[in-house]
Design a protein around this motif. Structure first.
Motif, PDB file in Angstrom:
ATOM      1  N   SER A 120      -8.433   9.788   4.802  1.00 38.04           N
ATOM      2  CA  SER A 120      -9.340  10.846   5.256  1.00 38.04           C
ATOM      3  C   SER A 120      -8.702  12.226   5.150  1.00 38.04           C
ATOM      4  CB  SER A 120      -9.778  10.589   6.702  1.00 38.04           C
ATOM      5  OG  SER A 120     -10.548   9.411   6.795  1.00 38.04           O
ATOM      6  N   ASN A 121      -7.383  12.295   5.119  1.00 37.31           N
ATOM      7  CA  ASN A 121      -6.677  13.565   5.017  1.00 37.31           C
ATOM      8  C   ASN A 121      -6.442  14.014   3.576  1.00 37.31           C
ATOM      9  OD1 ASN A 121      -6.325  14.236   7.757  1.00 37.31           O
ATOM     10  ND2 ASN A 121      -4.649  12.762   7.946  1.00 37.31           N
ATOM     11  N   MET A 122      -6.905  13.219   2.629  1.00 35.10           N
ATOM     12  CA  MET A 122      -6.772  13.574   1.218  1.00 35.10           C
ATOM     13  C   MET A 122      -7.881  14.549   0.798  1.00 35.10           C
ATOM     14  SD  MET A 122      -4.190  12.123  -0.283  1.00 35.10           S
ATOM     15  CE  MET A 122      -2.928  10.943   0.209  1.00 35.10           C
ATOM     16  N   ASP A 123      -7.692  15.145  -0.369  1.00 27.13           N
ATOM     17  CA  ASP A 123      -8.749  15.979  -0.945  1.00 27.13           C
ATOM     18  C   ASP A 123      -9.743  15.135  -1.734  1.00 27.13           C
ATOM     19  OD1 ASP A 123      -7.914  18.792  -0.301  1.00 27.13           O
ATOM     20  OD2 ASP A 123      -6.091  18.114  -1.310  1.00 27.13           O
ATOM     21  N   LEU A 124      -9.217  14.119  -2.448  1.00 29.81           N
ATOM     22  CA  LEU A 124     -10.076  13.254  -3.252  1.00 29.81           C
ATOM     23  C   LEU A 124      -9.644  11.798  -3.095  1.00 29.81           C
ATOM     24  CD1 LEU A 124     -10.277  15.240  -6.633  1.00 29.81           C
ATOM     25  CD2 LEU A 124     -12.100  15.000  -4.938  1.00 29.81           C
ATOM     26  N   PHE A 125     -10.644  10.922  -2.990  1.00 31.61           N
ATOM     27  CA  PHE A 125     -10.409   9.480  -3.011  1.00 31.61           C
ATOM     28  C   PHE A 125     -11.221   8.919  -4.169  1.00 31.61           C
ATOM     29  CE2 PHE A 125     -11.870   5.165  -1.637  1.00 31.61           C
ATOM     30  CZ  PHE A 125     -10.646   4.537  -1.793  1.00 31.61           C
ATOM     31  N   ILE A 163     -15.412   3.129   2.820  1.00 30.16           N
ATOM     32  CA  ILE A 163     -15.916   4.499   2.646  1.00 30.16           C
ATOM     33  C   ILE A 163     -16.795   4.903   3.830  1.00 30.16           C
ATOM     34  CG2 ILE A 163     -17.478   5.915   1.250  1.00 30.16           C
ATOM     35  CD1 ILE A 163     -16.340   4.442  -1.207  1.00 30.16           C
ATOM     36  N   ASP A 164     -17.585   3.965   4.326  1.00 34.52           N
ATOM     37  CA  ASP A 164     -18.443   4.260   5.476  1.00 34.52           C
ATOM     38  C   ASP A 164     -17.629   4.699   6.696  1.00 34.52           C
ATOM     39  OD1 ASP A 164     -20.725   3.667   4.085  1.00 34.52           O
ATOM     40  OD2 ASP A 164     -20.903   1.624   4.850  1.00 34.52           O
ATOM     41  N   GLU A 165     -16.423   4.185   6.814  1.00 32.23           N
ATOM     42  CA  GLU A 165     -15.600   4.471   7.990  1.00 32.23           C
ATOM     43  C   GLU A 165     -14.650   5.650   7.810  1.00 32.23           C
ATOM     44  OE1 GLU A 165     -13.848   1.099  10.026  1.00 32.23           O
ATOM     45  OE2 GLU A 165     -15.151  -0.266   8.897  1.00 32.23           O
ATOM     46  N   LEU A 166     -14.584   6.190   6.601  1.00 30.70           N
ATOM     47  CA  LEU A 166     -13.728   7.354   6.367  1.00 30.70           C
ATOM     48  C   LEU A 166     -14.288   8.581   7.077  1.00 30.70           C
ATOM     49  CD1 LEU A 166     -12.939   6.993   2.537  1.00 30.70           C
ATOM     50  CD2 LEU A 166     -11.288   6.799   4.414  1.00 30.70           C
ATOM     51  N   VAL A 215       0.844  -1.186   0.000  1.00 31.50           N
ATOM     52  CA  VAL A 215       0.000   0.000   0.000  1.00 31.50           C
ATOM     53  C   VAL A 215       0.872   1.225   0.000  1.00 31.50           C
ATOM     54  CG1 VAL A 215      -1.798   1.238   1.210  1.00 31.50           C
ATOM     55  CG2 VAL A 215      -1.740  -1.244   1.292  1.00 31.50           C
ATOM     56  N   ILE A 216       0.597   2.092  -0.952  1.00 29.39           N
ATOM     57  CA  ILE A 216       1.354   3.334  -1.023  1.00 29.39           C
ATOM     58  C   ILE A 216       0.468   4.441  -0.519  1.00 29.39           C
ATOM     59  CG2 ILE A 216       2.554   4.934  -2.554  1.00 29.39           C
ATOM     60  CD1 ILE A 216       2.992   2.619  -4.453  1.00 29.39           C
ATOM     61  N   GLU A 224      -5.012   3.163  10.478  1.00 31.14           N
ATOM     62  CA  GLU A 224      -3.993   4.060   9.923  1.00 31.14           C
ATOM     63  C   GLU A 224      -4.308   4.427   8.475  1.00 31.14           C
ATOM     64  OE1 GLU A 224       0.859   4.247   9.167  1.00 31.14           O
ATOM     65  OE2 GLU A 224      -0.089   2.382   9.825  1.00 31.14           O
ATOM     66  N   VAL A 225      -4.709   3.442   7.700  1.00 32.19           N
ATOM     67  CA  VAL A 225      -5.064   3.695   6.297  1.00 32.19           C
ATOM     68  C   VAL A 225      -6.279   4.614   6.220  1.00 32.19           C
ATOM     69  CG1 VAL A 225      -5.850   2.659   4.138  1.00 32.19           C
ATOM     70  CG2 VAL A 225      -4.087   1.520   5.495  1.00 32.19           C
ATOM     71  N   LEU A 226      -7.263   4.359   7.053  1.00 36.20           N
ATOM     72  CA  LEU A 226      -8.461   5.203   7.081  1.00 36.20           C
ATOM     73  C   LEU A 226      -8.098   6.654   7.387  1.00 36.20           C
ATOM     74  CD1 LEU A 226     -10.904   2.842   9.015  1.00 36.20           C
ATOM     75  CD2 LEU A 226     -11.252   3.691   6.682  1.00 36.20           C
TER      76      LEU A 226
END
Length: 290
Positions: free
Chosen positions: A82-87, A102-105, A2-3, A76-78
């Motif tokens: 969540s700190n991104m602008d777009l997923f 997505i529900d947990e983001l 995972v990057i 950690e991944v969530l």
């Protein structure tokens, strides 16, 4: 592997001085919008790059389809996503974990983009169940819709550069259309063949190219060809280039196509498959066991 790139946000300082209130130096400077974008797969990353070029930042999580299917996310991944602008994700069962993910983001400022929005997904029967075909990105018009969704999402987040993204989108679509047109005549000549498929994985591609297809049932291939009154010399078996098949196809015309290839952009994948198909435009002579 995972990057994950954690988005960094920088705030601009606003400087003012009453002594300079009437001078040309009294102005507020604004920094250009900088987006941090995460995609699930590398081909989705390639789509984003067509729109943003070197503007903004985009990362991807996976290349391999197996890694995508078996992914188990963590807190950690969530938090990182969540700190991104777009997923950006495919919006289908291609990412079986995405709905709960997505529900947990933590939505906040995060934009979640379903690439399948506006696409008419194909269905197929599997053991009496109606299943959704997730491989829409191998379809020509479906790919264009998905790229439009990418472009629109980025424009919404960075309206000041709307024209720049629009120009890049139009250029990408024109190049793709021009490349497809190079094979039009050859693909049209394939109407003399009947393509036998082993499953529904290539439905989007074969429908886009108007290929005549029939899906193999429980019969042996030779018997299947006879039952359906097919000319063995005008039959081509479509085989998945990654998964292959246990069937003995040594006496039959076969072609290997890829429904997904992580190191290849979706448009390049479509063009690669089209080019492989176009090779059958020439007369084929093959002694068949049937």
């Amino acid at each position: 592997m995972v990057i994950i790139t954690i988005a960094l946000f920088f705030s601009m300082g606003l400087f003012s001085s009453p002594l300079l209130a009437n001078t040309e130096n009294n102005r507020t400077e604004s920094r250009e919008k900088y987006l941090n974008i995460m995609t699930v797969s590398k081909p989705q990353y390639d789509m984003v790059k067509k729109i943003i070029k070197e503007k903004n930042n985009v990362e991807y999580m996976f290349t391999n389809q197996k890694d995508i299917s078996e992914f188990k996310y963590s807190e950690e991944v969530l938090n990182n996503i969540s700190n991104m602008d777009l997923f950006i994700y495919s919006g289908t069962s291609f990412e079986p974990w995405c709905s709960s993910f997505i529900d947990e983001l933590k939505k906040g400022n995060l934009g979640i983009i379903n690439l399948a929005r506006g696409i008419r997904l194909l269905k197929y029967d599997h053991n009496s169940d109606n299943k959704e075909n997730p491989y829409y990105f191998e379809g020509i018009e479906e790919y264009k819709i998905a790229l439009y969704n990418v472009k629109s999402a980025i424009q919404d987040r960075d309206p000041e550069n709307r024209d720049y993204y629009e120009e890049n989108y139009n250029k990408a679509i024109k190049e793709f259309d021009d490349d497809i047109k190079l094979y039009q005549d050859k693909i049209a000549s394939l109407n003399e063949y009947k393509f036998i498929t082993l499953n529904n994985d290539f439905d989007y591609l074969t429908k886009a190219l108007n290929l005549s297809t029939i899906q193999l049932d429980n019969h042996q291939i030779a018997e299947f060809i006879k039952i359906n009154n097919l000319d063995p010399k005008k039959v081509i078996m479509i085989v998945d280039g990654v998964e292959g098949t246990k069937l003995d196809l040594s006496g039959y015309n076969t072609i290997k196509l890829w429904k997904y290839y992580g190191n290849m952009s979706f448009d390049d994948l479509i063009l690669w498959n089209v080019e492989e198909l176009s090779k059958w435009a020439k007369a084929t002579t093959l002694v068949n066991k049937a």
